[in-house]
Scaffold this motif. Structure first.
Motif, PDB file in Angstrom:
ATOM      1  N   LEU A 172       0.868  -1.161   0.000  1.00 37.45           N
ATOM      2  CA  LEU A 172       0.000   0.000   0.000  1.00 37.45           C
ATOM      3  C   LEU A 172       0.912   1.220   0.000  1.00 37.45           C
ATOM      4  O   LEU A 172       1.788   1.326   0.859  1.00 37.45           O
ATOM      5  N   THR A 173       0.727   2.125  -0.945  1.00 39.94           N
ATOM      6  CA  THR A 173       1.563   3.318  -1.041  1.00 39.94           C
ATOM      7  C   THR A 173       0.667   4.537  -1.134  1.00 39.94           C
ATOM      8  O   THR A 173      -0.293   4.543  -1.903  1.00 39.94           O
ATOM      9  N   ARG A 174       0.994   5.557  -0.360  1.00 37.88           N
ATOM     10  CA  ARG A 174       0.275   6.823  -0.476  1.00 37.88           C
ATOM     11  C   ARG A 174       1.285   7.881  -0.889  1.00 37.88           C
ATOM     12  O   ARG A 174       2.302   8.062  -0.229  1.00 37.88           O
ATOM     13  N   ASN A 175       0.998   8.569  -1.954  1.00 42.64           N
ATOM     14  CA  ASN A 175       1.839   9.658  -2.429  1.00 42.64           C
ATOM     15  C   ASN A 175       1.097  10.967  -2.190  1.00 42.64           C
ATOM     16  O   ASN A 175       0.204  11.331  -2.955  1.00 42.64           O
ATOM     17  N   SER A 176       1.444  11.650  -1.086  1.00 40.98           N
ATOM     18  CA  SER A 176       0.820  12.932  -0.778  1.00 40.98           C
ATOM     19  C   SER A 176       1.802  13.774   0.029  1.00 40.98           C
ATOM     20  O   SER A 176       2.545  13.254   0.854  1.00 40.98           O
ATOM     21  N   ASN A 177       1.801  15.070  -0.205  1.00 42.59           N
ATOM     22  CA  ASN A 177       2.729  15.981   0.451  1.00 42.59           C
ATOM     23  C   ASN A 177       2.212  16.362   1.834  1.00 42.59           C
ATOM     24  O   ASN A 177       1.842  17.502   2.096  1.00 42.59           O
ATOM     25  N   ASP A 178       2.120  15.340   2.718  1.00 37.37           N
ATOM     26  CA  ASP A 178       1.677  15.542   4.094  1.00 37.37           C
ATOM     27  C   ASP A 178       2.160  14.360   4.932  1.00 37.37           C
ATOM     28  O   ASP A 178       2.881  13.508   4.431  1.00 37.37           O
ATOM     29  N   ALA A 179       1.777  14.293   6.174  1.00 36.92           N
ATOM     30  CA  ALA A 179       2.239  13.232   7.079  1.00 36.92           C
ATOM     31  C   ALA A 179       1.290  12.037   7.135  1.00 36.92           C
ATOM     32  O   ALA A 179       1.448  11.163   7.976  1.00 36.92           O
ATOM     33  N   ASN A 180       0.311  11.967   6.247  1.00 39.75           N
ATOM     34  CA  ASN A 180      -0.700  10.913   6.295  1.00 39.75           C
ATOM     35  C   ASN A 180      -0.225   9.639   5.594  1.00 39.75           C
ATOM     36  O   ASN A 180       0.293   9.693   4.491  1.00 39.75           O
ATOM     37  N   PRO A 181      -0.467   8.470   6.222  1.00 39.50           N
ATOM     38  CA  PRO A 181      -0.032   7.190   5.660  1.00 39.50           C
ATOM     39  C   PRO A 181      -1.134   6.531   4.827  1.00 39.50           C
ATOM     40  O   PRO A 181      -2.273   6.990   4.824  1.00 39.50           O
ATOM     41  N   PRO A 182      -0.818   5.418   4.151  1.00 36.14           N
ATOM     42  CA  PRO A 182      -1.878   4.591   3.584  1.00 36.14           C
ATOM     43  C   PRO A 182      -2.556   3.819   4.724  1.00 36.14           C
ATOM     44  O   PRO A 182      -2.000   3.732   5.822  1.00 36.14           O
ATOM     45  N   TYR A 183      -3.715   3.273   4.482  1.00 36.59           N
ATOM     46  CA  TYR A 183      -4.472   2.596   5.531  1.00 36.59           C
ATOM     47  C   TYR A 183      -4.828   1.171   5.140  1.00 36.59           C
ATOM     48  O   TYR A 183      -5.131   0.898   3.987  1.00 36.59           O
ATOM     49  N   LEU A 184      -4.815   0.310   6.109  1.00 35.26           N
ATOM     50  CA  LEU A 184      -5.414  -1.016   6.005  1.00 35.26           C
ATOM     51  C   LEU A 184      -6.565  -0.965   6.994  1.00 35.26           C
ATOM     52  O   LEU A 184      -6.347  -0.859   8.204  1.00 35.26           O
ATOM     53  N   THR A 185      -7.782  -0.995   6.513  1.00 41.69           N
ATOM     54  CA  THR A 185      -8.939  -0.737   7.353  1.00 41.69           C
ATOM     55  C   THR A 185      -9.858  -1.953   7.393  1.00 41.69           C
ATOM     56  O   THR A 185     -10.169  -2.537   6.356  1.00 41.69           O
ATOM     57  N   PHE A 186     -10.272  -2.336   8.594  1.00 39.24           N
ATOM     58  CA  PHE A 186     -11.239  -3.414   8.786  1.00 39.24           C
ATOM     59  C   PHE A 186     -12.558  -2.784   9.211  1.00 39.24           C
ATOM     60  O   PHE A 186     -12.577  -1.825   9.957  1.00 39.24           O
ATOM     61  N   GLY A 187     -13.666  -3.325   8.771  1.00 39.18           N
ATOM     62  CA  GLY A 187     -14.981  -2.854   9.180  1.00 39.18           C
ATOM     63  C   GLY A 187     -15.837  -4.021   9.626  1.00 39.18           C
ATOM     64  O   GLY A 187     -15.752  -5.111   9.062  1.00 39.18           O
ATOM     65  N   LYS A 188     -16.643  -3.832  10.652  1.00 47.26           N
ATOM     66  CA  LYS A 188     -17.498  -4.897  11.196  1.00 47.26           C
ATOM     67  C   LYS A 188     -18.840  -4.310  11.577  1.00 47.26           C
ATOM     68  O   LYS A 188     -18.908  -3.236  12.172  1.00 47.26           O
ATOM     69  N   THR A 189     -19.931  -4.991  11.214  1.00 39.97           N
ATOM     70  CA  THR A 189     -21.267  -4.644  11.683  1.00 39.97           C
ATOM     71  C   THR A 189     -21.925  -5.918  12.195  1.00 39.97           C
ATOM     72  O   THR A 189     -21.416  -7.018  11.991  1.00 39.97           O
ATOM     73  N   ARG A 190     -23.067  -5.772  12.839  1.00 43.79           N
ATOM     74  CA  ARG A 190     -23.875  -6.926  13.220  1.00 43.79           C
ATOM     75  C   ARG A 190     -24.971  -7.174  12.184  1.00 43.79           C
ATOM     76  O   ARG A 190     -25.862  -7.979  12.378  1.00 43.79           O
ATOM     77  N   GLY A 191     -24.899  -6.469  11.058  1.00 43.82           N
ATOM     78  CA  GLY A 191     -25.887  -6.623  10.000  1.00 43.82           C
ATOM     79  C   GLY A 191     -25.759  -7.961   9.302  1.00 43.82           C
ATOM     80  O   GLY A 191     -24.751  -8.654   9.410  1.00 43.82           O
ATOM     81  N   THR A 192     -26.798  -8.313   8.559  1.00 42.89           N
ATOM     82  CA  THR A 192     -26.818  -9.592   7.842  1.00 42.89           C
ATOM     83  C   THR A 192     -26.856  -9.421   6.333  1.00 42.89           C
ATOM     84  O   THR A 192     -27.091 -10.384   5.614  1.00 42.89           O
ATOM     85  N   SER A 193     -26.623  -8.189   5.850  1.00 39.80           N
ATOM     86  CA  SER A 193     -26.603  -7.959   4.413  1.00 39.80           C
ATOM     87  C   SER A 193     -25.544  -6.912   4.090  1.00 39.80           C
ATOM     88  O   SER A 193     -25.145  -6.124   4.956  1.00 39.80           O
ATOM     89  N   ASP A 194     -25.079  -6.917   2.845  1.00 36.20           N
ATOM     90  CA  ASP A 194     -24.103  -5.935   2.410  1.00 36.20           C
ATOM     91  C   ASP A 194     -24.654  -4.531   2.601  1.00 36.20           C
ATOM     92  O   ASP A 194     -25.826  -4.282   2.341  1.00 36.20           O
ATOM     93  N   GLY A 195     -23.800  -3.607   3.061  1.00 30.10           N
ATOM     94  CA  GLY A 195     -24.204  -2.220   3.257  1.00 30.10           C
ATOM     95  C   GLY A 195     -24.838  -1.935   4.601  1.00 30.10           C
ATOM     96  O   GLY A 195     -25.240  -0.813   4.881  1.00 30.10           O
ATOM     97  N   SER A 196     -24.925  -2.929   5.476  1.00 30.36           N
ATOM     98  CA  SER A 196     -25.565  -2.753   6.780  1.00 30.36           C
ATOM     99  C   SER A 196     -24.709  -1.917   7.722  1.00 30.36           C
ATOM    100  O   SER A 196     -23.492  -1.873   7.606  1.00 30.36           O
ATOM    101  N   ASN A 197     -25.331  -1.241   8.672  1.00 30.49           N
ATOM    102  CA  ASN A 197     -24.647  -0.482   9.715  1.00 30.49           C
ATOM    103  C   ASN A 197     -25.176  -0.846  11.096  1.00 30.49           C
ATOM    104  O   ASN A 197     -25.201  -0.006  11.995  1.00 30.49           O
ATOM    105  N   THR A 198     -25.594  -2.083  11.299  1.00 30.13           N
ATOM    106  CA  THR A 198     -26.109  -2.529  12.590  1.00 30.13           C
ATOM    107  C   THR A 198     -24.993  -2.462  13.630  1.00 30.13           C
ATOM    108  O   THR A 198     -23.891  -2.965  13.404  1.00 30.13           O
TER     109      THR A 198
END
Length: 182
Positions: free
Chosen positions: A67-93
């Motif tokens: 993962l590479t981020r090319n930006s003129n600042d101190a921000n890194p690239p991200y590896l992000t995990f997401g979890k909900t209690r929903g039972t379908s794609d797009g849920s926010n339970t």
């Protein structure tokens, strides 16, 4: 007819897969289960799962992702995990106390398979979540010699307490708590 060539990819009827080629060599494949395979032609199990994205090779370059981020600042690239209690794609339970939000699992071949881990890092909910309020903890596990499952060795809780060899307990002025073997 077994193959239908379209541009740089081939649809293989017997395996129901799309094969992407360059320089007359297969580089990646989407198999009949929708898994993206890079460097291999069939899915393999790691931690008992056949993951949707699999990268396999014989060198650091062919078996790694970056993962590479090319930006003129101190921000890194991200590896992000997401979890909900929903039972379908797009849920926010809403998630609950104790729910694991993401795990990094370190598995090696034991001569039979790659289903057992040597170490694991997990991010989890550590308290009652609410709107814009997600108390969290990090749990570090390792597997002892002769064992086939990992044991919690260290935890950083939502208050910032660190427990090594024990779960951090509420104690006035105690940020680091340890327990040796009995």
């Amino acid at each position: 007819q077994d193959d239908t060539n379209v541009g740089l990819f081939t649809y293989d009827h017997p395996s129901n897969s799309f094969q992407f080629r360059t320089a007359d060599a297969e580089r990646m494949r989407i198999d009949s289960n929708g898994r993206l395979l890079v460097g291999v032609t069939s899915s393999s199990s790691v931690y008992g799962l056949h993951h949707k994205l699999q990268v396999e090779g014989t060198t650091g370059a062919t078996s790694s992702t970056s993962l590479t981020r090319n930006s003129n600042d101190a921000n890194p690239p991200y590896l992000t995990f997401g979890k909900t209690r929903g039972t379908s794609d797009g849920s926010n339970t809403i998630v609950q106390d104790g729910d694991a939000l993401g795990t990094i699992s370190f598995n090696g071949a034991d001569g039979t398979n790659k289903d057992h881990m040597a170490a694991q890092i997990t991010g989890a909910i550590d308290g009652t979540p609410g709107e814009n309020d997600l108390p969290g903890r990090l749990v570090f596990k390792t597997t002892a010699d002769g064992a086939n499952s990992s044991t919690e060795r260290m935890r950083i809780d939502s208050v910032g307490r660190v427990g090594i060899g024990k779960t951090p307990e509420s104690a006035v002025g105690s940020i680091l708590q340890t327990k040796g073997n009995d």
